[in-house]
Structure formats: C-alpha cells, structure tokens
Motif scaffolding. Sequence first.
Motif, PDB file in Angstrom:
ATOM      1  N   ARG A 236      15.639  18.082  17.778  1.00 43.90           N
ATOM      2  CA  ARG A 236      15.762  16.724  17.779  1.00 43.90           C
ATOM      3  C   ARG A 236      15.054  16.021  18.716  1.00 43.90           C
TER       4      ARG A 236
ATOM      5  N   SER B 276      22.021  29.850  22.416  1.00 42.96           N
ATOM      6  CA  SER B 276      21.891  29.979  23.530  1.00 42.96           C
ATOM      7  C   SER B 276      22.662  31.241  24.165  1.00 42.96           C
TER       8      SER B 276
ATOM      9  N   PHE C  12      19.016  21.412  19.729  1.00 44.13           N
ATOM     10  CA  PHE C  12      18.132  20.706  21.107  1.00 44.13           C
ATOM     11  C   PHE C  12      16.743  20.507  20.892  1.00 44.13           C
ATOM     12  N   VAL C  13      15.795  21.520  20.533  1.00 39.17           N
ATOM     13  CA  VAL C  13      14.647  21.418  20.042  1.00 39.17           C
ATOM     14  C   VAL C  13      13.942  20.483  19.162  1.00 39.17           C
TER      15      VAL C  13
ATOM     16  N   ILE D  79      20.282  25.807  20.719  1.00 32.47           N
ATOM     17  CA  ILE D  79      18.793  25.908  20.965  1.00 32.47           C
ATOM     18  C   ILE D  79      17.549  25.011  19.726  1.00 32.47           C
TER      19      ILE D  79
ATOM     20  N   LEU E 177      13.473  31.073  15.915  1.00 34.34           N
ATOM     21  CA  LEU E 177      14.993  31.327  15.719  1.00 34.34           C
ATOM     22  C   LEU E 177      15.894  30.967  14.886  1.00 34.34           C
TER      23      LEU E 177
ATOM     24  N   GLY F 246       7.812  21.845  20.044  1.00 28.46           N
ATOM     25  CA  GLY F 246      10.123  21.901  19.916  1.00 28.46           C
ATOM     26  C   GLY F 246      10.438  22.699  18.629  1.00 28.46           C
TER      27      GLY F 246
ATOM     28  N   SER G   9       9.748  25.855  18.026  1.00 29.13           N
ATOM     29  CA  SER G   9      10.222  27.054  18.278  1.00 29.13           C
ATOM     30  C   SER G   9      12.073  26.821  17.061  1.00 29.13           C
TER      31      SER G   9
ATOM     32  N   MET H 299      20.709  20.418  26.755  1.00 24.34           N
ATOM     33  CA  MET H 299      21.111  21.748  26.119  1.00 24.34           C
ATOM     34  C   MET H 299      22.457  21.326  26.191  1.00 24.34           C
TER      35      MET H 299
ATOM     36  N   LYS I  78      25.684  21.875  23.762  1.00 30.71           N
ATOM     37  CA  LYS I  78      26.361  23.285  23.658  1.00 30.71           C
ATOM     38  C   LYS I  78      27.728  22.831  23.397  1.00 30.71           C
TER      39      LYS I  78
ATOM     40  N   VAL J 120      19.596  14.157  20.208  1.00 35.29           N
ATOM     41  CA  VAL J 120      20.099  15.422  21.628  1.00 35.29           C
ATOM     42  C   VAL J 120      19.464  15.639  22.368  1.00 35.29           C
TER      43      VAL J 120
END
Lengths: 363, 363
Positions: A110, A146, A107-108, A104, A185, A178, A181, A118, A122, A115
């Motif tokens: 970059r 994820s 993705f958020v 995650i 994480l 992003g 986020s 998701m 993955k 990317v």
Amino acid sequence: MQKQIDPWGSDEIKIDEKLLKEFGLKEIPENYLNTDHYLLKRKILLAHRDLDKIAQRIKNKQPFIQLTGIASSGPLHLGHKLDIDIFLMFRELGAISRFVISDIDAFVSRPDDKVPSMKEAKKYAADIVAHLLAFGVKKEEIYVQSQQKPSYFQLAFEASKKITENAFRATYGHVNPGKLSANILQYADILHLQLKENFGPMPSITCIGVEQDPHARICRDISRRLPYGFVQPSFAFFVHQTGLQKDMKMSASIKDSAIFLNDNPSDIKRKINRAFSGGRETIEEHKKLGGIPEVDKAYEILQLHHPDTKLVQETYTRYKSGEMSTGELKKICIEFLTETLSKHQVKVESFREIANEIAYGKK
Amino acid sequence: MQKQIDPWGSDEIKIDEKLLKEFGLKEIPENYLNTDHYLLKRKILLAHRDLDKIAQRIKNKQPFIQLTGIASSGPLHLGHKLDIDIFLMFRELGAISRFVISDIDAFVSRPDDKVPSMKEAKKYAADIVAHLLAFGVKKEEIYVQSQQKPSYFQLAFEASKKITENAFRATYGHVNPGKLSANILQYADILHLQLKENFGPMPSITCIGVEQDPHARICRDISRRLPYGFVQPSFAFFVHQTGLQKDMKMSASIKDSAIFLNDNPSDIKRKINRAFSGGRETIEEHKKLGGIPEVDKAYEILQLHHPDTKLVQETYTRYKSGEMSTGELKKICIEFLTETLSKHQVKVESFREIANEIAYGKK
C-alpha cells in the motif's frame, strides 16, 4: 399468482458468470460440499478452481487445510466479514484452518499515505485479531505475518526464485519491489501449512475475490516448482460486497461507503438511511411497480450477512412486489446491523489483550 | 644499491585507483584506523565510503557495529579467507561483530545448477560456519539467514518498499525477483543490528569488493528512508584474490582456479606448481631480469595471506631481483599453505557439531 422469483439468480450473478468464463473458473454446484450453508445457497461463494480435491476430502471426512487472510491496511468493514463467515464454514466442514493477518503485505503493497509504517500495520492487525476472536476464530488459528517462524519467511524467498521477471510483469503489469514482496508472502501464506514441519502435503483451500485469480494461478504454478511435494492449492471465489452508494466499492478509505465493524448505532442508522436504494420515486409507484432489491444496498446487506435465509427470501419477495417499502427494508437492515454489531463490539473489547499478544508477540 | 621497491605500490593498485575514482570512493590513509595491521599496510583493504565515523569511534574507544557475510554457494576458498581476516581485524579494533552466512541469498540469487535447493545452501552454510569457528569467530557472532528472527525478515521486506522498480533497474539492469530478494536480505543484514531490539542506531562497517559498491549505495539510501533512526552504514573495500591461472577469477565453480580451505597437501602442491608464475623462460634470464612478483600467483598468496610482513617483503625483493627462483617461491607458498590449512582443517572438524546447530537450529 406471482411470477416465481429466484433471489440468487440476479443480474449480478450473470455478470459473474461472464467473469468466470473469462477466468476459466467453474461454478460450485449445489450440495457439492456436503452442506446447504447459506453462503453456497445464496451463491456468495460461487466459483472455484480445482475444488474437487476438497469436496472429496469433505465427503470422506479426511483432513484438508484452509488458509484465509486479511491485509491489515485499515479497520474491518462488512465486506471483510464475508471472509470470516466463509472461514468459519470451511472450519465446520472439517478444515485445519489458519487465518493470516497480513501486516507486512499491507505495509509493502500500500502507498505510504494509506499505510505509512509497519507500526501502523501492526496496530490495525491487533484490532483485526480482536474481531476475529470475537467472531469465534480460535487464537491458535490466527497468525500475524511479522510474528512468523523463519521457515515461513524462507519459503517466501524460495518462491521468489520460482517466478521470472517476465512472468511477473505479464501477470501484474509491473515488477514493483514492494508489491513483489507482498506476493511472495502470500504464496508462503498459502503453501507453508503444507511444509513437513507443519501439517505436511495435503489439499488446501483459500477463498478470494475473482479479481485475485492471477495470484492463485501463479501460486499454483510455484507450488509445483518447490521441492516439498506440495499438493496444488485449490481456490474458491466469492462475490464482493458493493459500496453503500451507487457504483462504488465498499472501501475502508471512503468512510461512508462502508459499514465498519466498529460503527455505533447512530453511524449505522445514518449510513443505511443514506444508502442507495431500489425503491421507486413515489409510494404509489413503488406499490405499483415494486422495488428493485438487486440494486438495493440494505437488501444486499441482508442477503450477504443475515443468517436467516427464510427472512431474506421473504424480504426479497415482499420488496420486489412493492408490498414492503424502502423505509421498512432499511429498518430491518438497521435493526439487524445494530443488534449484531453491538453484541460483536462488546466481545471484541474482551479480546483486546490476547489480540495484542498475537499481533506483537508475547512479552 | 638496489632501487627502492614498494611491494604494495604495484600496477594493480593503480588500476584500483582508477576504479576508486570512478566509484567516488576514498583511499584509506595510513594509520587512519589506529592500527598498522598488515591488511591495511599491504593495501588489501584499501578504500572506503564514509569511514570517518568508524575511525572516530575507534579513536575514542566507542562502540560500533561490524557486519560481514559470505553466501553459502560452495566450499570456501582462500579468497573468502580475506573476508574473515578483515572481520577479525575490525573485531580487534573494538567492533560489535556479526558474521552472516547468507544461505537464502545464495539459493535465490544463484542459478539452480549452482545452488539447486535451500537444502544444498544449508549444507554449505554448516560447512562455512565450522570454518569460521576454526578461524576464531565466536559462535555468538555468527548467524545464518534462514534461522533469523522475524524482526530481521520484517526489515528486509520493509526495505523493499523503499526502492522503486526504476531505481533497482538503473542499478542492476534487471528486476529479477530472486535477485531482488537476495538484495533486500543484504540490506536487512547490514541494517538490522541497528534496530532498537539489537544494538540500537550507531555507526556500522561492512567490508566488500569494489564491484559491490552499487549495493552499498542503495543500502545507504534505504537506511535513511526507514523509520528507525539508522546511522548510514559505512563501507570499506578490499582487493579480490585472483585465480591461480592467468586472467581468471578465484572461483568455487572452477576447481583448479582456487585453493580451497579443505584442500589436502597433494591438492595444494599440484595447484601451486601449476599456477601461473612471474618467473622468466630460463634460469639465466630469470637471474638477469628478475621475476615479476606482481603477476605471480604464489607470491599473491603470500602477499594476501602470510601474516609475516617482513617475510613477504623479503620474498618480493629477492624474487624481483632474480635471486629467488620460481621453484623456491612456490616451495615457500606450498609449505605455508600446507601448514596453515592442515592445522585449520583439524580445528574445523572439532567444530562440526556446533556448526550444525547454528546452521540448522538447535533440535
């Protein structure tokens, strides 16, 4: 008699010392962690913030936590192998160890051209998990963001309440949603193992690059503001492998800047032969003045990755003295990489299925 | 003969019309949703954004999604009952319905003196779930954010990449990390039911207060930027119940501003008797000029909550004409609330155990 040469006391380390001072980090003293592992001896893992708690735990054979991670934003290269080697070292030293594949986060944080979804993150995650398993990381030691439990995500969101807009901006220069986020994480990754439902509060170690220290400081600050009795996490810092060309980072986005763990023998040969070297213009000059291992990319690879310290030291001495030519050095490097990565790649394929289960969840 | 009086065409509705215009919302026309439910007849649910898709689905008896939620930042009051009544109405109209208790949202978006910890937010969540069950919401229709599946959290984080710092600031005036977290969870609440693993893409309806329209617009925008083929969610807007005193919101933080669903008969009696009334200074004056139901809090409660439209209309007419005294009106209101809430509270207690399972997860 030849001048005494310390292969780990290079100019590059001196630059790092300046950096350490700037960030307020401490150098890791010799034998501090009760091991003479080459990662410490060669000052690949060289600095720390609050590592005394971990050193004590190792000395007293008490449990401690290790959390390390890689964002799944591309295929793995040799630079990533450092993270994995360090992970395996701390596991040997007794750490309860977890390796997160940050899909995650990847993705958020970059841009979309790196990317785009998701789904892509993955796919990379499944590939990385297979590599980790091939290096000897155990399947129960790996998780993908994820696929995490709700308590993990709850902790990430709780962390977001413990940081102000101004503090975030002061540290990162922006409050990009992003990237924010991705950060919360990361805090959850580092802290959730200390939740009562996991291993409970205890010292923890996370190894990162020096430039990631701002994350570390915010994470330590947040750990004290959450109501779970967390022990402030400790951090250790490693040097980054440079790119194969001069003045370039080893980066997944620039193809010939890096040796990828999936590279085949002809890729390896081509890239090492084209890599920046510390050899002199002519053979005569090289014999007379000696090579410059400190800037030589083939030498750097041996220094960071070859497990045989004696071989690395001899190579340094012989190259520096001019006895070893650039061609010979590159040959050693090519042979080492070809053998290591070929064996590794065979193992990787045998772990594809179980890696997919970890990345996508069991069907 | 008496002048024709439309109890739903009050001055307050006119204020809302101004608001609607400002926000670019449309009024919900009569019989638009194939029902003469009192919530529509009395213009309690009065405006919408893109509700045509839902009206079509209702007319054609095709499935659609409903998602409604309450943040667990305190005990439920009568204002919250409106959300629940509207939820039950759309369920009757055929919606696949889910009711979220936003416990993480409540914690991260409220100051610590209101919701000091997730522990507190979950305590409120368990209480709210028991109330929902007592009102007839089914257990499989309810979820609590902190107990959600990983795919839900993943979607929240994906949403964060689809909004820029500037767009967020332009809408909310800040980029507070905790509040940003609350927002991305709300987007996930509204959108995750359209994920393939849930019900797949289809029209969805969420009912909110007019002041929450900025959330709605951002959520609709984000829905198009995510790679899951989401149908842009529709929204309907309801009026807010005002506080029991003059010019005051019904708020969980001001005790005597609200009738709580846990209030006992003496609380109810005291609060209604002290509530702001539309009666005149003297009995004579009241008989001569008539009361002002439009500002009367006891009347507002009947208008918003009493299921018998005929009784509400008669009360309006008789109070307005001066025939009904303030004392009589308050008595009707007190009796209605006492009976309704006493019965409700007995039911709530019978659902405590199952509510705890939903809020804390099965042991």
